[in-house]
Design a protein around this motif. Structure first.
Motif, mmCIF file in Angstrom:
data_model
loop_
_atom_site.group_PDB
_atom_site.id
_atom_site.type_symbol
_atom_site.label_atom_id
_atom_site.label_comp_id
_atom_site.label_asym_id
_atom_site.label_seq_id
_atom_site.Cartn_x
_atom_site.Cartn_y
_atom_site.Cartn_z
ATOM 1 N N GLY A 167 2.115 9.966 0.724
ATOM 2 C CA GLY A 167 0.487 10.272 2.160
ATOM 3 C C GLY A 167 1.145 9.184 2.657
ATOM 4 N N ARG A 168 0.351 9.519 3.866
ATOM 5 C CA ARG A 168 0.678 8.106 4.351
ATOM 6 C C ARG A 168 0.341 7.035 5.246
ATOM 7 N NH1 ARG A 168 -1.100 11.831 10.818
ATOM 8 N NH2 ARG A 168 -3.203 11.229 9.476
ATOM 9 N N THR A 169 0.845 5.470 4.965
ATOM 10 C CA THR A 169 0.824 4.527 4.961
ATOM 11 C C THR A 169 1.477 4.261 6.265
ATOM 12 O OG1 THR A 169 0.706 2.660 4.018
ATOM 13 C CG2 THR A 169 2.588 3.902 3.263
ATOM 14 N N PHE A 170 1.852 2.584 6.283
ATOM 15 C CA PHE A 170 3.066 1.696 7.394
ATOM 16 C C PHE A 170 3.393 0.309 6.610
ATOM 17 C CE2 PHE A 170 -1.683 0.420 7.114
ATOM 18 C CZ PHE A 170 -1.535 -0.946 7.210
ATOM 19 N N ILE A 171 4.214 -0.029 8.027
ATOM 20 C CA ILE A 171 5.102 -0.981 6.994
ATOM 21 C C ILE A 171 3.655 -2.305 7.997
ATOM 22 C CG2 ILE A 171 6.411 -2.833 8.344
ATOM 23 C CD1 ILE A 171 8.063 -0.665 8.136
ATOM 24 N N LEU A 172 2.908 -3.188 6.290
ATOM 25 C CA LEU A 172 2.230 -3.926 7.078
ATOM 26 C C LEU A 172 2.311 -5.599 6.710
ATOM 27 C CD1 LEU A 172 -0.735 -4.610 6.390
ATOM 28 C CD2 LEU A 172 -0.032 -5.135 3.640
ATOM 29 N N GLY A 173 3.843 -5.713 6.436
ATOM 30 C CA GLY A 173 4.635 -7.171 6.716
ATOM 31 C C GLY A 173 5.604 -7.042 5.962
ATOM 32 N N LEU B 157 3.592 -12.917 4.795
ATOM 33 C CA LEU B 157 4.074 -12.167 4.942
ATOM 34 C C LEU B 157 4.147 -11.939 6.528
ATOM 35 C CD1 LEU B 157 2.238 -8.697 4.473
ATOM 36 C CD2 LEU B 157 4.253 -9.767 3.305
ATOM 37 N N THR B 158 5.396 -12.314 7.183
ATOM 38 C CA THR B 158 6.029 -13.362 7.932
ATOM 39 C C THR B 158 6.995 -11.732 9.036
ATOM 40 O OG1 THR B 158 7.894 -13.671 7.116
ATOM 41 C CG2 THR B 158 6.102 -15.206 7.205
ATOM 42 N N PRO B 159 5.540 -11.488 10.051
ATOM 43 C CA PRO B 159 6.328 -9.752 10.378
ATOM 44 C C PRO B 159 7.106 -10.188 11.800
ATOM 45 C CG PRO B 159 4.052 -10.120 11.440
ATOM 46 C CD PRO B 159 4.517 -11.322 10.410
ATOM 47 N N ARG B 160 8.398 -10.175 11.447
ATOM 48 C CA ARG B 160 9.761 -10.776 12.361
ATOM 49 C C ARG B 160 10.732 -9.450 12.386
ATOM 50 N NH1 ARG B 160 12.796 -15.240 9.056
ATOM 51 N NH2 ARG B 160 12.561 -13.733 7.934
ATOM 52 N N SER B 161 11.258 -9.585 13.353
ATOM 53 C CA SER B 161 11.738 -8.055 14.538
ATOM 54 C C SER B 161 12.799 -8.578 14.883
ATOM 55 C CB SER B 161 11.041 -7.251 14.491
ATOM 56 O OG SER B 161 11.616 -6.142 15.194
ATOM 57 N N THR B 162 13.893 -8.331 15.298
ATOM 58 C CA THR B 162 14.583 -8.325 15.657
ATOM 59 C C THR B 162 14.943 -7.522 17.025
ATOM 60 O OG1 THR B 162 16.699 -7.552 14.504
ATOM 61 C CG2 THR B 162 16.173 -9.985 15.215
ATOM 62 N N ALA B 163 14.375 -6.456 16.695
ATOM 63 C CA ALA B 163 14.402 -4.914 17.772
ATOM 64 C C ALA B 163 14.110 -5.456 19.651
ATOM 65 C CB ALA B 163 13.241 -3.338 17.011
ATOM 66 N N ILE C 187 2.672 -1.276 -2.775
ATOM 67 C CA ILE C 187 3.993 -0.949 -2.366
ATOM 68 C C ILE C 187 5.060 -1.687 -1.494
ATOM 69 C CG2 ILE C 187 5.023 0.694 -2.626
ATOM 70 C CD1 ILE C 187 3.264 1.208 -4.990
ATOM 71 N N GLY C 188 6.012 -1.933 -2.100
ATOM 72 C CA GLY C 188 7.338 -2.027 -1.441
ATOM 73 C C GLY C 188 8.193 -1.565 -0.934
ATOM 74 N N LEU C 189 9.182 -2.035 0.029
ATOM 75 C CA LEU C 189 10.339 -1.653 0.469
ATOM 76 C C LEU C 189 11.095 -2.139 0.476
ATOM 77 C CD1 LEU C 189 12.486 0.562 1.711
ATOM 78 C CD2 LEU C 189 10.889 0.386 4.122
ATOM 79 N N HIS C 190 12.190 -2.051 -0.010
ATOM 80 C CA HIS C 190 12.869 -3.494 0.141
ATOM 81 C C HIS C 190 14.344 -2.628 -0.842
ATOM 82 C CE1 HIS C 190 12.643 -3.335 -5.058
ATOM 83 N NE2 HIS C 190 11.185 -3.576 -4.571
ATOM 84 N N THR C 191 15.597 -3.736 -0.917
ATOM 85 C CA THR C 191 16.642 -2.939 -1.962
ATOM 86 C C THR C 191 16.317 -4.423 -3.385
ATOM 87 O OG1 THR C 191 19.283 -3.508 -1.769
ATOM 88 C CG2 THR C 191 17.776 -5.452 -0.753
ATOM 89 N N TYR D 52 9.799 -5.745 2.857
ATOM 90 C CA TYR D 52 8.870 -4.514 3.477
ATOM 91 C C TYR D 52 7.838 -4.464 2.613
ATOM 92 C CZ TYR D 52 10.238 -4.885 8.495
ATOM 93 O OH TYR D 52 10.467 -4.449 9.726
ATOM 94 N N ALA D 53 6.428 -4.606 2.716
ATOM 95 C CA ALA D 53 4.942 -4.940 2.121
ATOM 96 C C ALA D 53 4.544 -3.425 2.819
ATOM 97 C CB ALA D 53 4.449 -6.119 1.851
ATOM 98 N N LEU D 54 4.322 -2.311 2.078
ATOM 99 C CA LEU D 54 3.680 -1.784 2.047
ATOM 100 C C LEU D 54 1.688 -2.232 2.894
ATOM 101 C CD1 LEU D 54 6.028 1.329 1.648
ATOM 102 C CD2 LEU D 54 6.083 -0.045 3.644
ATOM 103 N N GLY D 55 0.849 -0.720 3.293
ATOM 104 C CA GLY D 55 -0.707 -0.464 3.550
ATOM 105 C C GLY D 55 -1.063 0.034 1.894
#
Length: 303
Positions: free
Chosen positions: A208-214, A36-42, A250-254, A229-232
């Motif tokens: 339930g609640r989780t979060f973006i892990l990486g 996992l590489t937490p990159r962001s252009t925000a 669990i993942g968030l992806h296309t 995005y892999a989730l917690g």
């Protein structure tokens, strides 16, 4: 059993492992990707640390004494991509869609407890599976901080004072299972919504609640060439998923096409359009909370 064409992700020896179906052969192939590489252009201001925040949701009294932290044995497990140890408490507000506006980033190895002044159960480190770790703050009490637990569903870990920075989190993602809708919120206001594909029967996307892990690169072309995005969170029933996904996240992806958006066809992951995933990757930083509900409450009529 046919293997679904979408998968969560897991780590082996520091690597993220995904599984993708071969529909004709009806077998799963394990595919090893990068860590996992937490990159962001925000904008950089969303990563700013803030000192001694006291939001209105915090349960903390200035008159309370801080329960001391029991010494943590050296042999405690480290919270990693593998399932979290047992014994941590349930998140009492797991279905609450109130944004979690702050996160914790460990600056050194710290112990996680089952309650303020309770038992140490595991260590938390500044990184997890190669990604810088930020976990959302769910509660404060008696000088201790409760965070959403990584690699588990609907559980909290309590951290004693010290050893971490507090980070501002401006974004939240809410997923509605019945409507098959993902909505991105910023500072409590809806920004964009997308249609989603979610978990099939027996492998439902965990509530339930989780979060973006990486963040990790796509292991195969079927993921549309867009980072994941892999989730917690992890599958609620690990035995229900194909063998190659036991212990997965669990993942968030296309996906390579949008034919199944609005349907329950995945192994529990959350699938959106390629343009939607690119926008989320660019704007929403790891550590941001994500909550899955069956449906949002209907607001009262003002007529």
């Amino acid at each position: 059993m046919p293997f679904d064409r979408m998968s969560p992700y897991r780590r082996r020896a520091g690597w993220i492992v995904g599984a993708v179906a071969v529909p004709v052969l009806l077998v799963a192939a394990l595919l090893i990707g990068q860590a996992l590489t937490p990159r962001s252009t925000a904008p950089d201001d969303q990563n700013a640390a803030i000192a001694d925040p006291t939001p209105s949701s915090v349960e903390q009294s200035l008159q309370e004494s801080v329960p001391p932290a029991a010494p943590a044995p050296d042999g405690l497990p480290v919270l990693d991509y593998d399932p979290a140890p047992r014994g941590f408490p349930a998140d009492p507000a797991t279905m609450d869609t109130t944004p979690l506006a702050e996160g914790v980033h460990p600056t050194r190895r710290i112990a996680a407890y089952d309650a303020p002044g309770g038992r140490p159960l595991a260590f938390v480190e500044p990184t997890l599976a190669g990604a810088e770790l930020t976990v959302p703050i769910a509660q404060r009490r008696a000088g201790w901080t409760a965070v959403l637990l990584p690699s588990a569903n609907r559980q909290l870990a309590w951290l004693p004072p010290g050893g971490f920075d507090t980070v501002a989190l401006r974004d939240q993602i809410v997923v509605e299972r019945r409507a098959h809708r993902l909505t991105w919120y910023r500072a409590g206001k809806a920004v964009r919504s997308w249609k989603t594909s979610l978990g099939q029967s027996g492998q439902e996307t965990p509530l339930g609640r989780t979060f973006i892990l990486g963040r990790t690169p796509p292991p195969e072309e079927v993921y549309g060439g867009v980072d994941i995005y892999a989730l917690g969170s992890v599958p609620d029933d690990p035995e229900a998923v194909p063998t190659g996904l036991r212990g997965a996240h669990i993942g968030l992806h296309t996906w390579q096409n949008d034919d199944e958006l609005g349907e329950n066809t995945t192994n529990g992951c959350i699938r959106v359009t390629r343009s939607g995933q690119r926008e989320l990757l660019a704007e929403v930083r790891p550590g941001s909370s994500l909550v899955v509900v069956d449906q949002l409450p209907t607001p009262p009529s003002t007529a």
